[in-house]
Design an enzyme around this catalytic site. Structure first.
Site, mmCIF file in Angstrom:
data_model
loop_
_atom_site.group_PDB
_atom_site.id
_atom_site.type_symbol
_atom_site.label_atom_id
_atom_site.label_comp_id
_atom_site.label_asym_id
_atom_site.label_seq_id
_atom_site.Cartn_x
_atom_site.Cartn_y
_atom_site.Cartn_z
ATOM 1 N N ASP A 207 6.597 -10.663 -9.069
ATOM 2 C CA ASP A 207 5.592 -11.627 -8.643
ATOM 3 C C ASP A 207 4.418 -11.656 -9.619
ATOM 4 O OD1 ASP A 207 4.891 -9.065 -7.914
ATOM 5 O OD2 ASP A 207 4.442 -9.527 -5.829
ATOM 6 N N ILE B 36 8.424 -1.926 -6.950
ATOM 7 C CA ILE B 36 9.001 -2.485 -5.722
ATOM 8 C C ILE B 36 9.930 -3.652 -6.044
ATOM 9 C CG2 ILE B 36 8.498 -3.536 -3.484
ATOM 10 C CD1 ILE B 36 7.523 -0.663 -3.691
ATOM 11 N N GLU C 222 1.528 -7.462 -3.143
ATOM 12 C CA GLU C 222 2.798 -8.186 -3.082
ATOM 13 C C GLU C 222 2.495 -9.631 -2.686
ATOM 14 O OE1 GLU C 222 5.592 -6.910 -4.007
ATOM 15 O OE2 GLU C 222 5.044 -4.795 -4.050
ATOM 16 N N CYS D 183 0.246 -0.874 -6.239
ATOM 17 C CA CYS D 183 -0.128 -0.166 -7.447
ATOM 18 C C CYS D 183 -1.610 0.173 -7.412
ATOM 19 C CB CYS D 183 0.177 -1.032 -8.674
ATOM 20 S SG CYS D 183 1.883 -1.659 -8.706
ATOM 21 N N LEU E 290 3.789 1.393 -8.738
ATOM 22 C CA LEU E 290 4.786 1.775 -7.742
ATOM 23 C C LEU E 290 5.800 0.643 -7.745
ATOM 24 C CD1 LEU E 290 5.799 3.633 -5.472
ATOM 25 C CD2 LEU E 290 4.361 2.354 -3.885
ATOM 26 N N GLY F 40 2.387 -2.828 12.229
ATOM 27 C CA GLY F 40 1.952 -3.840 13.195
ATOM 28 C C GLY F 40 0.462 -4.095 13.176
#
Length: 652
Positions: free
Chosen positions: A105, A57, A82, A2, A55, A373
Site C-alpha cells: 500500500d 505485513i 495499513e 511500522c 513489520l 473490537g
C-alpha cells in the site's frame, strides 16, 4: 505496521555532517515496532532525514523496503499503518497509467501523490496511517495522521530542527534535543490518566491531531497545520431516515466490508476476543469470510469477579474458532508493571494496559496481525455513562444539595470498603463513581467528573489545580448521549484506548487492526438516532441486533465490565513494596513535581480503607515510574527494574 522517524533541519552545521548517524539512532529506538527491516535516507543539501522500521505485513519481500520513492523520483515516504482501500486506489491509478513493482500500500500512497498532489493524499486514504512524505521538488515535508487517531505521530522543534516520530523515544535520540517536562501536560495527565492531544509530556513536542495534515519547509520555523477531516461533522450530520430493519441490514453490510478489508494480510492473522459485543461481532464477521478457522485469543484472571475468559471461550466455541486462552496468575501481571514506563513512553495510567499487553504478547506467539473490537463503545453508544449519567444527575437534583452530598459520601465510603476485595472490587468501584456523580449540578459537570477519574492535579507540588481544564470541547447539536459520544471519540478514544492498544501491541511487534473504526462505518454509526443506540437498559442496540444473527444473545448478554484488573487488592498486597519505593518522601522530593505530604496522605487513606482512590494513586505511580526512566530528569534510582538490567522488548 511500522515505526517512522526523521527531521528537517536548517542548521548548516547539522546538515554538513552527522545526518546519517542521527536518523539511524532515531530509527533504532523504534525497532520493536518493526523487527523485520530498517532503512534510512538523507539529503544533506536539503537537511532532510527519513528513518523506518518495518513489520512486514503486505508483500513481505524486499520490494516493501522503506524509505520508498515514487516512480518519477519526486516523492519519498516513510509510512506506518495499513490502507484498507489501497486495492481500489491501485486499480484506478493503473487505469490512469501508473505501474507498480510491489504489492504494498506504500507504493499506492506515492502514486496517489504523483497523480493528485501531496496535499490531496490523506483525503483519498481509508485506514490507519501516520506518514511523512518528502517532496524533493518543492522541498516540503508533509505529515498526516488518520481520521480517528489510530496511529500515533509526534512532532516539534528542537532549535532550528523539525523532528517527528511514531514515539517520543525516537525524538529523544536526536542530537541536541532537550527533554524538558511540560508542566501543563503533567497537570492534565494527573486528572485524565493520559496526556491529551495535542500536548506531549515534553515542551516543544506535540501529537499531531487525528484527521490532520501538516506541512513544513526548511526555511520556515513554523509548521502549517490543517484539518482534512473533522469528527465533529460526523456527529452533527443529519440523521438519515432509516427503518430498523434497513439499519440492521446496512450495518451488517458495512461490517462485512470493513472486516474483509482488515483481513488483507500476507502473514498469519487472528483476533483478540473478550466475549463482549464488539469483539464478538468482529470475530463473527471474520468467521463468515475466512477460508480457515479464525485464530482467537483471550486472557483471564484467577481472581474471582475479574475473569471474563469463560465468556470468550463460549463465543469461540459457538463460532468454531481456533481459540487460545491464558489464565493469568497475579504474578504474571505483576511482572509486567515495572516494564510499563518503557512500553508506554510517556505517563499513562489506564490500568487495563496490563491485560492489553499480556493478550498482545499471547497473540504474537501465534500471529502477526490481530483484529480488535475497539471503537464500538464510542460510536454505537456502549458506555454505561451514556445510560446512567442522566439518571444519576436527575436523582441527585431531586434529593437536593444536602441529601445528595450525604448520599455521595455514603457511596464513596461503601466503594472504598469494597474496592479492595477480589470478588467485590468492581462493585466497589461502581459505587465510588456513583458517589462522584450524584452531587453534580449538571450533566456536563457529571460527565467531566466521569472523564477525569483521577483528579490528581490537586497533588501537584505548587498546589495548582486545573479543575476546569479540558482537552477540547467540540459540540454536537443533537441529544446529550450524542454529545458525550463526540467528546469520547475526540479525546478518550485516541488518547487512551487507541494509545493503550498501539503501545501494547507494538511493544511485541503485533499489528492491531480496528475494523469498527473503518472510515465508512464511523460516519454511519455517528449519525444514528438515539433509539438505535440505547433502549431501556440495553446499550449498542443496533450492533447487538447484527451480532444476534451470528451469536445467541445468551452468550454475550452480561453487564459491561471493561478490561479491569484487581488493582486495589494488588496495591494493598503484593505491590506495596514497589509503591513505597516510588512514593517515599525522598523519591517524591527527588522528582520535584508532586507534593510529598499530599501523596503520602492519599496512600494512608487508601491503605486504611477510607478512600477508593487507587486509580489516582496509580496515576501518581505511573508518573513516578516514568520519571525514573529519564536519566537527565532524575538521579538513577536504587531500585533496579527490568529496563535497567538491559532487557529489550524482544525479551519481555
Amino acid at each position: 505496521m511500522c515505526g517512522i522517524a526523521g527531521f528537517l533541519s536548517s542548521k548548516s552545521e547539522f546538515a554538513a555532517g552527522g545526518l546519517e548517524e542521527a536518523v539511524q539512532r532515531m530509527t533504532m529506538a523504534l525497532r520493536h515496532r518493526g523487527p523485520d527491516d530498517c532503512g534510512s535516507w538523507v539529503d544533506r543539501s536539503a537537511g532532510i532525514g527519513l528513518g523506518f522500521r518495518r513489520l512486514a505485513i503486505l508483500d513481505v519481500s524486499p520490494r516493501g523496503h522503506q524509505p520508498m520513492f515514487s516512480g518519477d523520483g519526486r516523492y519519498g515516504i516513510v509510512f506506518n499503518g495499513e490502507i484498507c482501500n489501497f486495492k481500489e486506489l491501485r486499480t484506478r491509478l493503473q487505469g490512469l497509467g501508473h505501474s507498480f513493482t510491489s504489492g504494498t500500500d506504500t507504493e499506492v500512497i506515492l502514486a496517489t501523490a504523483v497523480e493528485w498532489g501531496a496535499g490531496d493524499v490523506p483525503l483519498r486514504l481509508q485506514g490507519m496511517f501516520a506518514y511523512a512524505l518528502w517532496d524533493r521538488q518543492q522541498r516540503v515535508l508533509h505529515l498526516a495522521r488518520d481520521r480517528v487517531g489510530i496511529k500515533p505521530l509526534y512532532y516539534g522543534w528542537s532549535g532550528e530542527t523539525f523532528l517527528f516520530g511514531s514515539e517520543l523515544r525516537a525524538i529523544e535520540q536526536c542530537p541536541g534535543f532537550e527533554r524538558t517536562v511540560n508542566h501543563e501536560a503533567v497537570e492534565l495527565y494527573l486528572d485524565f490518566g493520559y496526556v491529551p492531544t495535542p500536548l506531549s509530556i515534553y515542551k516543544g513536542i506535540q501529537k499531531l491531531q487525528p484527521g490532520t495534515a501538516l506541512q513544513v519547509r526548511r526555511e520556515e520555523s513554523t509548521a502549517a497545520v490543517r484539518k482534512y477531516w473533522d469528527i465533529e461533522s460526523a456527529f452533527n450530520a443529519e440523521t438519515a431516515e432509516i427503518g430498523e430493519q434497513d439499519a440492521i441490514e446496512k450495518l451488517e453490510n458495512l461490517l462485512e466490508i470493513s472486516v474483509k478489508r482488515h483481513m488483507i494480510s500476507d502473514v498469519p492473522l487472528g483476533a483478540l476476543l473478550s466475549g463482549g459485543i464488539d469483539s464478538s461481532a468482529v470475530v463473527a464477521m471474520m468467521c463468515a469470510k475466512a477460508r480457515a478457522r479464525v485464530k482467537t485469543f483471550s486472557v483471564g484472571f484467577a481472581e474471582k469477579g475479574f475473569d471474563e475468559s469463560p465468556h470468550a471461550r463460549a463465543v469461540a466455541r459457538h463460532l468454531g474458532t481456533d481459540h487460545t486462552e491464558m489464565l493469568l496468575r497475579p504474578q504474571d501481571a505483576l511482572d509486567v508493571i515495572p516494564k510499563l514506563p518503557e512500553i508506554y513512553d510517556e505517563p499513562f495510567a489506564d490500568s487495563s494496559q496490563i491485560p492489553t499487553f499480556l493478550i498482545s504478547r499471547l497473540a504474537r506467539q501465534h500471529v502477526t496481525v490481530a483484529l480488535t473490537g475497539d471503537g464500538g463503545d464510542e460510536f454505537f453508544g456502549g458506555y454505561n455513562r451514556y445510560r446512567l449519567l442522566p439518571r444519576a444527575v436527575k436523582w441527585g437534583n431531586r434529593l437536593g444539595k444536602g441529601l445528595s452530598s450525604t448520599a455521595a459520601t455514603l457511596f464513596r465510603l461503601s466503594g472504598a470498603k469494597l474496592s479492595g476485595g477480589m470478588s467485590s472490587g468492581r462493585l466497589g468501584e461502581g459505587l465510588a463513581k456513583l458517589g462522584d456523580l450524584i452531587g453534580a449540578e449538571s450533566l456536563e459537570t457529571a460527565y467531566a467528573a466521569m472523564c477525569k477519574p483521577f483528579s490528581g492535579s490537586q497533588l501537584l507540588r505548587d498546589g495548582r489545580d486545573r479543575a476546569g481544564a479540558w482537552p477540547g470541547r467540540p459540540t454536537a447539536g443533537r441529544d446529550w448521549v450524542t454529545q458525550m459520544q463526540l467528546w469520547d471519540a475526540a479525546t478518550y478514544l485516541p488518547d487512551d484506548i487507541l494509545t493503550k492498544v498501539d503501545r501494547a501491541s507494538m511493544s511485541v511487534s503485533l499489528e492491531a487492526r480496528v475494523p469498527l473504526l473503518d472510515d465508512e462505518l464511523v460516519p454511519f454509526a455517528a449519525s444514528l438516532p438515539l433509539k438505535m443506540k440505547i433502549r431501556g437498559r440495553r446499550t449498542k442496540w443496533l450492533l447487538r441486533q447484527v451480532l444476534y444473527r451470528h451469536v445467541p444473545a445468551g452468550l454475550v448478554e452480561r453487564p459491561k465490565a471493561g478490561f479491569a484488573v484487581p488493582l486495589a487488592a494488588w496495591l494493598r498486597g503484593p505491590l506495596t513494596e514497589w509503591v513505597e519505593s516510588l512514593i517515599s518522601t525522598e523519591a517524591l522530593r527527588c522528582q520535584d513535581l508532586l507534593e510529598a505530604g499530599a501523596v503520602r496522605r492519599e496512600w494512608t487513606e487508601f491503605r486504611s480503607g477510607r478512600q477508593a482512590n487507587h486509580h489516582r494513586l496509580w496515576a501518581v505511580l505511573m508518573l513516578q515510574a516514568w520519571h525514573r526512566r529519564q536519566p537527565d530528569l532524575t538521579p538513577e534510582p536504587e531500585l533496579e527494574h527490568a529496563w535497567r538490567r538491559g532487557e529489550t522488548f524482544a525479551s519481555i
